[in-house]
Design a protein around this motif. Sequence first.
Motif, mmCIF file in Angstrom:
data_model
loop_
_atom_site.group_PDB
_atom_site.id
_atom_site.type_symbol
_atom_site.label_atom_id
_atom_site.label_comp_id
_atom_site.label_asym_id
_atom_site.label_seq_id
_atom_site.Cartn_x
_atom_site.Cartn_y
_atom_site.Cartn_z
ATOM 1 N N MET A 39 0.676 -1.281 -0.282
ATOM 2 C CA MET A 39 -0.204 0.097 0.322
ATOM 3 C C MET A 39 0.392 1.309 -0.343
ATOM 4 N N GLN A 40 0.288 2.590 -0.848
ATOM 5 C CA GLN A 40 1.442 3.075 -0.993
ATOM 6 C C GLN A 40 0.314 4.410 -1.208
ATOM 7 N N ILE A 79 -3.302 10.226 -3.513
ATOM 8 C CA ILE A 79 -4.229 9.302 -3.793
ATOM 9 C C ILE A 79 -3.574 7.667 -2.939
ATOM 10 N N ILE A 80 -4.557 6.864 -2.373
ATOM 11 C CA ILE A 80 -3.711 5.662 -1.812
ATOM 12 C C ILE A 80 -4.236 4.402 -2.367
ATOM 13 N N LYS A 105 -7.328 2.780 -4.477
ATOM 14 C CA LYS A 105 -8.556 3.729 -3.343
ATOM 15 C C LYS A 105 -9.556 4.285 -2.925
ATOM 16 N N GLY A 106 -8.519 5.437 -3.037
ATOM 17 C CA GLY A 106 -8.787 6.423 -2.265
ATOM 18 C C GLY A 106 -8.375 7.410 -2.554
ATOM 19 N N PHE A 107 -8.809 8.741 -1.804
ATOM 20 C CA PHE A 107 -8.082 10.039 -2.542
ATOM 21 C C PHE A 107 -8.105 11.122 -1.386
ATOM 22 N N ARG A 133 -7.721 6.125 7.268
ATOM 23 C CA ARG A 133 -7.404 6.840 8.052
ATOM 24 C C ARG A 133 -5.532 6.614 7.823
ATOM 25 N N LYS A 134 -5.004 5.935 7.153
ATOM 26 C CA LYS A 134 -4.354 6.440 6.153
ATOM 27 C C LYS A 134 -3.684 7.623 5.752
#
Length: 149
Positions: free
Chosen positions: A1-2, A56-57, A64-66, A90-91
């Motif tokens: 994950m980044q 972005i993740i 997965k999201g932004f 959360r991240k």
Amino acid sequence: MQIKEIIKLNQSTEQELLTIWESSVRATYKFLNNDEILQIRNYVPQAFKQVEHLLIIIDHEQIKGFMGINGQKVEILFINAKARGKGYGRKLLNYGMQKLNIDELAVNEQNPKAVGFYEHMGFKVVERSATDGQSNPYPILRMKLDKEK
């Protein structure tokens, strides 16, 4: 994950973010009908372009999201509906707090799960507006990071 910052948004990524936005809104904004969602959707690409930082993740080679940030304020944060509850929000928020010193955001009062998430992350309501930025009757809560926690 980044987590990555988008420096130049291309059309393909913009469409992917728009799809994530719509899936998230349909899952969490139960107070909006289909026509309202489609109308708001027209303005979302402009929101992407109006933030200083668009993050972005990515997990398993999929966005997965932004999150979009101006100054120290989160302007937009959306997670794909199928990826909700897996820690991506959360991240992103932790990254923004640690790397970009975010300490403010606004959330729709009619999205209680989002309000609860932000409270859990250390934000507290400091102001309420009866309407959103377009003067629609969707109450907005302005939240600030509670630095005493």
